[in-house]
Scaffold this active site. Structure first.
Site, mmCIF file in Angstrom:
data_model
loop_
_atom_site.group_PDB
_atom_site.id
_atom_site.type_symbol
_atom_site.label_atom_id
_atom_site.label_comp_id
_atom_site.label_asym_id
_atom_site.label_seq_id
_atom_site.Cartn_x
_atom_site.Cartn_y
_atom_site.Cartn_z
ATOM 1 N N SER A 138 74.446 31.871 -69.385
ATOM 2 C CA SER A 138 74.904 31.880 -70.316
ATOM 3 C C SER A 138 74.863 30.354 -70.646
ATOM 4 O O SER A 138 74.724 29.055 -69.543
ATOM 5 C CB SER A 138 75.926 32.241 -70.012
ATOM 6 N N TYR A 151 84.313 32.483 -64.131
ATOM 7 C CA TYR A 151 82.860 32.880 -65.261
ATOM 8 C C TYR A 151 82.181 31.399 -64.985
ATOM 9 O O TYR A 151 80.629 31.860 -64.500
ATOM 10 C CB TYR A 151 83.266 33.398 -66.868
HETATM 11 N N1 LIG Z 1 78.676 38.076 -75.603
HETATM 12 C C1 LIG Z 1 78.279 36.899 -75.135
HETATM 13 O O1 LIG Z 1 78.659 35.994 -76.243
HETATM 14 C C2 LIG Z 1 77.272 36.196 -73.896
HETATM 15 C C3 LIG Z 1 77.047 37.597 -73.011
HETATM 16 N N2 LIG Z 1 76.836 36.762 -72.412
HETATM 17 C C4 LIG Z 1 76.452 38.087 -71.180
HETATM 18 O O2 LIG Z 1 75.918 39.208 -70.996
HETATM 19 C C5 LIG Z 1 75.562 40.033 -70.394
HETATM 20 C C6 LIG Z 1 75.852 41.102 -71.275
HETATM 21 O O3 LIG Z 1 77.194 40.984 -71.973
HETATM 22 P P1 LIG Z 1 77.486 41.509 -73.304
HETATM 23 O O4 LIG Z 1 76.205 42.941 -73.956
HETATM 24 O O5 LIG Z 1 78.345 40.729 -74.534
HETATM 25 O O6 LIG Z 1 78.633 41.938 -73.213
HETATM 26 P P2 LIG Z 1 79.630 43.446 -73.052
HETATM 27 O O7 LIG Z 1 80.722 44.190 -72.710
HETATM 28 O O8 LIG Z 1 78.585 44.370 -73.862
HETATM 29 O O9 LIG Z 1 78.760 44.311 -71.744
HETATM 30 C C7 LIG Z 1 78.698 44.571 -70.730
HETATM 31 C C8 LIG Z 1 78.609 45.970 -69.627
HETATM 32 O O10 LIG Z 1 78.444 45.790 -68.481
HETATM 33 C C9 LIG Z 1 78.831 46.204 -67.742
HETATM 34 N N3 LIG Z 1 79.224 46.144 -66.579
HETATM 35 C C10 LIG Z 1 80.406 45.541 -66.357
HETATM 36 N N4 LIG Z 1 81.145 45.712 -64.752
HETATM 37 C C11 LIG Z 1 79.753 46.231 -64.250
HETATM 38 C C12 LIG Z 1 79.714 46.710 -63.271
HETATM 39 N N5 LIG Z 1 80.052 46.293 -62.240
HETATM 40 N N6 LIG Z 1 78.600 47.631 -63.138
HETATM 41 C C13 LIG Z 1 77.935 47.731 -63.786
HETATM 42 N N7 LIG Z 1 78.334 47.855 -64.795
HETATM 43 C C14 LIG Z 1 79.070 46.624 -65.449
HETATM 44 C C15 LIG Z 1 79.518 47.123 -68.973
HETATM 45 O O11 LIG Z 1 80.283 48.073 -68.964
HETATM 46 C C16 LIG Z 1 78.934 46.811 -70.162
HETATM 47 O O12 LIG Z 1 78.678 47.983 -70.590
HETATM 48 C C17 LIG Z 1 76.779 39.791 -69.480
HETATM 49 O O13 LIG Z 1 76.881 39.292 -68.161
HETATM 50 C C18 LIG Z 1 77.820 38.315 -70.447
HETATM 51 O O14 LIG Z 1 77.738 37.347 -69.365
HETATM 52 C C19 LIG Z 1 76.434 35.399 -71.528
HETATM 53 C C20 LIG Z 1 76.696 34.495 -72.780
HETATM 54 C C21 LIG Z 1 77.181 35.047 -73.705
HETATM 55 C C1 LIG Z 2 80.811 32.783 -75.044
HETATM 56 C C2 LIG Z 2 80.034 32.333 -73.621
HETATM 57 O O1 LIG Z 2 78.554 31.679 -74.529
HETATM 58 C C3 LIG Z 2 79.814 33.823 -73.015
HETATM 59 C C4 LIG Z 2 80.587 34.558 -72.588
HETATM 60 O O2 LIG Z 2 78.694 33.452 -72.031
#
Ligand SMILES: NC(=O)C1=CN([C@@H]2O[C@H](COP(=O)(O)OP(=O)(O)OC[C@H]3O[C@@H](n4cnc5c(N)ncnc54)[C@H](O)[C@@H]3O)[C@@H](O)[C@H]2O)C=CC1
Ligand SMILES: CC(=O)C(C)=O
Length: 252
Positions: A138, A151
């Site tokens: 991230s 985080y």
């Molecule tokens: N959305 C954003 O702005 C950003 C997201 N990220 C990273 O991207 C990745 C994906 O996030 P998003 O798709 O945005 O969020 P999201 O919330 O849509 O997806 C995250 C998924 O991880 C699953 N998850 C959570 N805990 C779990 C566990 N213990 N075991 C298995 N699965 C689990 C959830 O059920 C969910 O489906 C994460 O690592 C997040 O930190 C990084 C930077 C920015």
């Molecule tokens: C907003 C952002 O940069 C995250 C959730 O990594």
């Protein structure tokens, strides 16, 4: 990507699903791992492809991690690509107010989950003598952010694990890279906005956008395209690197 086997954790979430679609479009078969079975079923429906295999697992549980890797290999015989992506943001509390259990939960999913995934996938990829891993870091891997100590710490750790794994696995023809998104329009970002200004998420949305040189949120598909590139042979000499998908935030 034709007939490549792509294992994706957090596969039911915004970025995981967009990556699954990109890999399916490229001819791959995808295995989606997530804690949330209902969301996995709905992801499968959205993706409307026969080449989607679902596994319910908690990435913090070593036995379940070993099993999701085993089930993938038992079903498909190999793992070409691993998108190690599951994560949560956790509660918004400064260090002095954050409960240890909340710190531990974020670290266990975002960092221990990434470590465990690589532990078992690298063992398999070493047998194959090839493979490509993309971890989700991230923008938070570079900066501090008041109210998000766990985080931030967890994503700094992902950056370190990525570089270390790249060095350890290079001799087996395994590449390990990370993608570093910021402000991508998924459930996680909505949750962050709600926490920053409860009941008025659009207010914090505008404040976040003001800090992004492009002035908008990124889409999960924009992350998926970079993940696809890093995973593919087009990135054959790329390992130990972190690619920003952040609308210019790291340049600022
Ligand atoms: N959305 C954003 O702005 C950003 C997201 N990220 C990273 O991207 C990745 C994906 O996030 P998003 O798709 O945005 O969020 P999201 O919330 O849509 O997806 C995250 C998924 O991880 C699953 N998850 C959570 N805990 C779990 C566990 N213990 N075991 C298995 N699965 C689990 C959830 O059920 C969910 O489906 C994460 O690592 C997040 O930190 C990084 C930077 C920015
Ligand atoms: C907003 C952002 O940069 C995250 C959730 O990594």
């Amino acid at each position: 990507m034709q007939d490549n086997i792509v294992l994706i954790t957090g596969g039911a979430g915004g970025i995981g699903q967009a990556a699954a679609k990109r890999f399916l479009d490229g001819g791959a078969k995808v295995v989606l791992v997530d804690l949330n079975m209902e969301a996995l079923e709905s992801a499968k429906e959205n993706l409307s492809s026969d080449n989607v295999h679902l596994i319910k697992a908690d990435v913090t549980n070593e036995e379940e991690v070993e099993n999701y890797v085993k089930e993938t290999v038992d079903t498909f015989g190999k793992i070409d690509i691993f998108f190690n992506n599951a994560g949560i943001n956790g509660p918004f509390k400064e260090i002095k107010d954050l409960a240890k259990k909340d710190f531990d939960l974020v670290m266990s999913i975002n960092t221990t989950g990434v470590f465990l995934g690589m532990k078992y996938v690298i063992r398999q990829m070493e047998k194959q003598d090839y493979g490509s891993i993309v971890n989700t870091a991230s923008n938070a891997a570079y900066i501090g952010s008041a109210g998000m100590p766990a985080y931030i710490a967890s994503k700094h750790a992902v950056a370190g694990l990525t570089k270390t794994a790249a060095l350890e696995a290079a001799g087996s023809n395994i590449r390990v890279n990370a993608v570093a998104p910021a402000a991508i329009d998924t459930n996680m970002l909505s949750d962050i906005q709600n926490n920053l200004t409860p009941g008025e998420p659009e207010k914090s949305g505008e404040a976040i956008k003001a800090g992004i040189p492009f002035g908008r949120f990124g889409t999960p598909e924009e992350v998926a395209k970079v993940v696809y590139f890093l995973a593919s042979d087009d990135a054959s000499f790329v390992t130990g690197s972190m690619y920003n998908v952040d609308g210019g935030m790291q340049a600022d």
